[in-house]
Design a protein around this motif. Structure first.
Motif, short mmCIF file in Angstrom:
data_model
loop_
_atom_site.label_atom_id
_atom_site.label_comp_id
_atom_site.label_asym_id
_atom_site.label_seq_id
_atom_site.Cartn_x
_atom_site.Cartn_y
_atom_site.Cartn_z
N ASP A 64 4.64 15.83 7.60
CA ASP A 64 5.15 15.33 8.89
C ASP A 64 5.31 13.81 8.94
O ASP A 64 5.80 13.29 9.93
CB ASP A 64 4.21 15.77 10.03
CG ASP A 64 4.22 17.28 10.22
OD1 ASP A 64 5.30 17.89 10.04
OD2 ASP A 64 3.16 17.84 10.55
N CYS A 65 4.87 13.10 7.92
CA CYS A 65 4.91 11.64 7.94
C CYS A 65 6.34 11.12 8.00
O CYS A 65 7.26 11.70 7.44
CB CYS A 65 4.27 11.05 6.67
SG CYS A 65 2.71 11.77 6.20
N GLN A 66 6.50 9.97 8.66
CA GLN A 66 7.74 9.23 8.53
C GLN A 66 7.83 8.71 7.10
O GLN A 66 6.80 8.47 6.45
CB GLN A 66 7.77 8.06 9.52
CG GLN A 66 7.75 8.48 10.98
CD GLN A 66 9.11 8.95 11.45
OE1 GLN A 66 9.65 9.93 10.96
NE2 GLN A 66 9.69 8.25 12.40
N VAL A 67 9.05 8.51 6.59
CA VAL A 67 9.22 8.17 5.19
C VAL A 67 9.97 6.84 5.03
O VAL A 67 11.02 6.64 5.64
CB VAL A 67 9.98 9.28 4.43
CG1 VAL A 67 10.10 8.93 2.94
CG2 VAL A 67 9.28 10.62 4.60
N VAL A 68 9.39 5.96 4.20
CA VAL A 68 10.04 4.72 3.78
C VAL A 68 10.16 4.77 2.27
O VAL A 68 9.19 5.11 1.58
CB VAL A 68 9.23 3.48 4.22
CG1 VAL A 68 9.79 2.22 3.56
CG2 VAL A 68 9.25 3.34 5.73
N VAL A 69 11.35 4.46 1.73
CA VAL A 69 11.55 4.59 0.30
C VAL A 69 11.66 3.23 -0.37
O VAL A 69 12.32 2.32 0.13
CB VAL A 69 12.78 5.47 -0.02
CG1 VAL A 69 12.54 6.89 0.42
CG2 VAL A 69 14.04 4.94 0.65
N LEU A 70 10.99 3.11 -1.53
CA LEU A 70 10.99 1.88 -2.32
C LEU A 70 11.07 2.27 -3.80
O LEU A 70 10.10 2.17 -4.54
CB LEU A 70 9.72 1.07 -2.03
CG LEU A 70 9.61 -0.32 -2.66
CD1 LEU A 70 10.73 -1.23 -2.20
CD2 LEU A 70 8.25 -0.94 -2.34
N PRO A 71 12.25 2.75 -4.25
CA PRO A 71 12.40 3.23 -5.62
C PRO A 71 12.30 2.09 -6.62
O PRO A 71 12.60 0.94 -6.31
CB PRO A 71 13.79 3.86 -5.61
CG PRO A 71 14.54 3.10 -4.56
CD PRO A 71 13.52 2.80 -3.50
N GLN A 72 11.93 2.45 -7.86
CA GLN A 72 11.71 1.44 -8.89
C GLN A 72 12.65 1.56 -10.08
O GLN A 72 13.00 0.56 -10.69
CB GLN A 72 10.25 1.52 -9.38
CG GLN A 72 9.22 1.33 -8.28
CD GLN A 72 9.32 -0.02 -7.59
OE1 GLN A 72 9.46 -1.04 -8.25
NE2 GLN A 72 9.25 -0.04 -6.27
N ILE A 73 13.06 2.78 -10.45
CA ILE A 73 13.86 2.92 -11.66
C ILE A 73 14.58 4.27 -11.70
O ILE A 73 14.14 5.24 -11.08
CB ILE A 73 12.97 2.77 -12.93
CG1 ILE A 73 13.81 2.56 -14.20
CG2 ILE A 73 12.04 3.97 -13.07
CD1 ILE A 73 13.00 2.19 -15.42
N ALA A 74 15.70 4.29 -12.40
CA ALA A 74 16.42 5.50 -12.83
C ALA A 74 16.61 6.52 -11.72
O ALA A 74 17.23 6.23 -10.70
CB ALA A 74 15.71 6.11 -14.04
N ASP A 75 16.09 7.75 -11.92
CA ASP A 75 16.33 8.84 -10.98
C ASP A 75 15.77 8.55 -9.60
O ASP A 75 16.21 9.13 -8.60
CB ASP A 75 15.73 10.14 -11.51
CG ASP A 75 14.22 10.06 -11.68
OD1 ASP A 75 13.74 9.07 -12.27
OD2 ASP A 75 13.53 10.99 -11.23
#
Length: 304
Positions: free
Chosen positions: A201-212
């Motif tokens: 149920d959490c709100q989501v913040v995305v901080l991707p680092q590499i590739a996929d």
């Protein structure tokens, strides 16, 4: 990075800082003077089928595109979601998390493999501090540091006074995400974390680092619209504490337009993924299609 004609969505178009490392991987010598791209294309050409851990409800158009481009069967095994926790989180985390209001804690984890630079880690934790919310950050020690504690800004740990924890070891992520006090998940969008973010149920913040991870982040933030991505500098992907704070506030502010939108979308997708028999139907179909391949490996097949 330009998308190929017929690609089902423009939302996966990459920034410069995302495309550059992917191109470096693809063009690097990999095997017998073949690049990774050469090996990948040879595999696509010579295989009997392509398989993914996903479902058509979430990534159907992209799987159909691969089927059309390569003329191969695309077999989907389903999301393979983890079972809901049947026990409690580790006692020390249960005690700490239990001291905060429902949905108020920000949990940040960037995976067990990715290592930040010291300056990146500092901007991240300072951004978490700037939100004014309690937080738990599970991060590996950055390059050049033996422990995560020695990488923290001077006086940072003392200033938090129990409101925030930066932990350098392993944590029970599935249990923590399911804890009532956790209201926001900052994730690198690794494969398992992406699915775990959708089933909680959490709100989501995305901080991707590499590739996929870059593609997973765009799937969540742009296609499914269940997350907000931390803004970053185009040329090198640098982010500041203000960028981190802004992204968290966008999803956590009470009655904010963006927060309400991603929360509603998240709820709908969670219902889809946790619907009865979804997992079993995909697994049953996947096993049947594999069995069919052994009998007739070159028979054309559509995505399933």
């Amino acid at each position: 990075m330009r998308l190929l004609p017929g690609f089902p969505s423009s939302s996966l178009q990459l920034h410069t800082y995302e495309a550059r490392p992917i191109m470096e991987i693809m063009t690097r010598d990999y095997l017998h003077e073949m690049t990774f791209y050469d090996v990948l294309m040879a595999s696509m050409r010579d295989c009997d089928a392509i398989s993914f851990r996903t479902c058509s409800e979430v990534e159907g158009p992209y799987c159909d595109y691969l089927n059309t481009q390569h003329g191969k069967r695309v077999l989907l095994a389903g999301p393979s979601l983890p079972d809901p926790p049947t026990s409690k989180v580790e006692e020390k985390w249960e005690k700490w998390l239990g001291g905060f209001e429902k949905g108020s804690v920000v949990y940040c984890a960037l995976g067990s493999e990715w290592v930040l630079k010291k300056e990146e880690l500092q901007e991240l934790v300072l951004g978490l501090d700037s939100t004014g919310l309690p937080f738990l950050a599970a991060l590996k020690p950055p390059f050049g540091c033996e422990t995560v504690e020695e990488a923290l800004p001077e006086g940072f740990k003392e200033r938090l006074e129990g409101r925030g924890v930066v932990h350098g070891g392993w944590v029970q992520q599935t249990f923590i995400l399911g804890h009532p006090s956790v209201g926001c998940f900052i994730t690198h969008c690794g494969g398992s974390s992406t699915w775990e973010s959708l089933m909680n149920d959490c709100q989501v913040v995305v901080l991707p680092q590499i590739a996929d991870q870059f593609f997973n982040a765009k799937l969540l933030s742009r296609d499914l619209k269940v997350a907000v991505e931390v803004e970053r500098r185009e040329e090198d992907g640098w982010y500041t504490k203000k960028d981190v704070c802004k992204a968290v506030n966008l999803v956590m502010e009470v009655n904010s337009k963006i927060g309400n939108e991603v929360r509603a979308n998240h709820s709908r997708w969670k219902d889809v993924l946790l619907s009865p028999a979804l997992e079993s139907s995909y697994l049953d179909s996947f096993v049947q299609k594999l069995f069919d391949i052994t009998k007739n490996p070159r028979h054309p097949y559509t995505t399933t």
